[in-house]
Design a protein around this motif. Structure first.
Motif, PDB file in Angstrom:
ATOM      1  N   GLY A   1       0.811  -1.211   0.000  1.00 12.42           N
ATOM      2  CA  GLY A   1       0.000   0.000   0.000  1.00 12.42           C
ATOM      3  C   GLY A   1       0.843   1.259   0.000  1.00 12.42           C
ATOM      4  O   GLY A   1       0.497   2.254  -0.659  1.00 12.42           O
TER       5      GLY A   1
ATOM      6  N   LEU B   1      -3.523  -2.810   3.519  1.00 16.31           N
ATOM      7  CA  LEU B   1      -3.242  -2.241   2.192  1.00 16.31           C
ATOM      8  C   LEU B   1      -3.714  -0.789   2.141  1.00 16.31           C
ATOM      9  O   LEU B   1      -2.988   0.098   1.673  1.00 16.31           O
TER      10      LEU B   1
ATOM     11  N   VAL C   1      -1.495   2.793   1.845  1.00 15.31           N
ATOM     12  CA  VAL C   1      -1.686   3.842   0.825  1.00 15.31           C
ATOM     13  C   VAL C   1      -1.570   5.226   1.462  1.00 15.31           C
ATOM     14  O   VAL C   1      -0.875   6.110   0.949  1.00 15.31           O
TER      15      VAL C   1
END
Length: 451
Positions: A263, A316, A320
């Motif tokens: 991510g 994930l 990000v």
């Protein structure tokens, strides 16, 4: 502020990117191998936190020295010497058996990292034009993230199949990438070669840059460090949560922790175009804090999973936002710190994060002696959210005090001012990473917090 006055030197960027990726892979391969070895041998949370503290203390204690080395000594000399030293230390680590010797060697390995982190972080802005910095930063962070992603995953496979020595021998070879980069990169800082990178008409002596003279950067460092101190215990707790509470194998542990770093990789590229369009430094630092809050929310949500599989999408998403935070922080540091002091600035930022992480490491080890991993994971997420709320008001005040920047085009190839900060480059104190990473990249949910 000073970037390169000619075209961006992308071959040098790629060499630095490759060196960072390969050496970061070695860092995380070694860290994950030793963490899994301790947990598999029945060691408790205090042992794991002690290992992480040994890997972090040099980054904090030596930051004043290594930052100055990065600014004053030829970058080629530092990369070659540190790379060779880390190779030798990791070879010794592969054959070390006594826990005390392992901790000493881990500290020496981290000493090399304390040198190479600010060197590589400060080199990248000197390779590119101002408008290319977000892309170069995303490339550099992506390499570190790929290394962070591959290291724990391969450690889980190798430790499960072959024991601890083979992965540590592989890790030793990765540090030779720093030696190769030092010999091949044409852009150089420090020593006699730092002068061409400094703006025309600037004084020969390094600017008297101090973090406390830039209220916005000071607020950013304090805010990020505060959040990491609050949530940092997750780095110790996660191996027990995944392996014992959720009943996962070493291979699954490596794959699950890799979801966060995957991510981070995606986030670096998603938010690099955003960083290029954000010309207000105050807006950028507020956005960075909001993304840190989203990371903490994902940690809190992970406490509710019944098995390891649902952790993958949750971490994930958290990764990000972590990747976006890293890009914003790295760009902000490069914008607001004069070129001749960037090594020191990245070292100071990294030391602030790592120092706060040490508090989390110690707390995680102590808390695991008194409570189960699942409620501690929830507590880490909640503590991080409370820290974000606590620092948001002072950070907002510091952001509002930043003057209106000039037009975006004003920074292109022009050392006189910074389009992102609205302060003169000659001001010394006020202009100028991870994930890291290490640039000053920061990762919330994998071993060794700063990337």
């Amino acid at each position: 502020m000073s970037f390169t006055s000619g075209p961006s030197r992308w071959p040098d960027v790629w060499l630095a990117t490759a060196a960072r990726g390969v050496s970061t892979f070695g860092d995380f391969l070694a860290a994950s191998t030793l963490t899994l070895a301790l947990q598999s041998a029945g060691a408790g949370g205090l042992a794991v936190s002690g290992l992480l503290l040994a890997a972090t203390l040099p980054l904090v204690a030596l930051a004043p020295l290594t930052g100055r080395l990065a600014d004053r000594v030829d970058s080629r000399v530092l990369l070659v010497a540190a790379g060779l030293a880390q190779t030798g230390v990791c070879l010794a680590l592969a054959h070390a058996g006594h826990p005390g010797l392992v901790i000493v060697l881990v500290g020496l390995l981290a000493t090399g990292l304390a040198v190479t982190q600010p060197v590589l972080s400060a080199l990248v802005p000197a390779m590119v034009r101002a408008e290319d910095l977000p892309r170069a930063s995303a490339l550099n962070q992506s390499a570190g993230t790929l290394g962070t992603l591959a290291g724990p995953a391969l450690a889980g496979l190798l430790v499960g199949g072959f024991g601890t020595r083979p992965p540590l021998l592989v890790a030793a070879g990765t540090y030779l990438a720093l030696v190769a980069a030092g010999l091949l990169i044409r852009t150089r800082r420090g020593g006699r070669r730092s002068a061409p990178a400094v703006a025309v008409g600037a004084a020969a002596a390094p600017p008297a840059w101090r973090l406390r003279h830039d209220p916005l950067l000071l607020a950013m460092v304090a805010s990020v460090a505060g959040v990491f101190g609050a949530v940092g215990a997750i780095n110790v707790i996660e191996v027990f949560f995944i392996r014992e509470t959720l009943g996962s194998s070493t291979t699954v542990y490596g794959l699950v922790t890799g979801a966060w770093t995957l991510g981070v990789l995606a986030g670096a590229w998603l938010f690099a175009p955003v960083a290029r369009r954000l010309h207000r430094d105050g807006t950028m630092v507020r956005a960075s804090l909001a993304m840190l809050g989203a990371c903490c929310l994902m940690v809190l949500a992970s406490a509710a999973v019944p098995t390891a599989l649902p952790l993958v999408p949750i971490w994930l998403v958290g990764g990000v936002f972590n990747g976006g935070t890293n890009v914003f922080n790295n760009v902000l540091l490069a914008r607001r710190v004069p070129e001749a002091a960037r090594g020191r600035a990245f070292a100071v930022f990294g030391a602030g994060i790592q120092g706060a992480a040490m508090v989390g490491f110690l707390a995680g080890g102590l808390l695991l002696e008194a409570a189960e991993p699942r409620p501690l994971v929830a507590g880490c997420g909640l503590a991080g959210l409370l820290a974000v709320a606590a620092v948001s008001l002072p950070l907002r005040r510091a952001a509002r005090a930043v003057p209106q920047p000039p037009a975006p085009g004003a920074a292109s190839g022009a050392p006189a001012s910074d389009a992102g900060s609205g302060v003169p480059a000659s001001g010394g104190a006020s202009d100028g990473p991870g994930s890291g990473a290490a640039s000053a990249d920061a990762g919330l949910a994998t071993p060794t917090t700063a990337r």
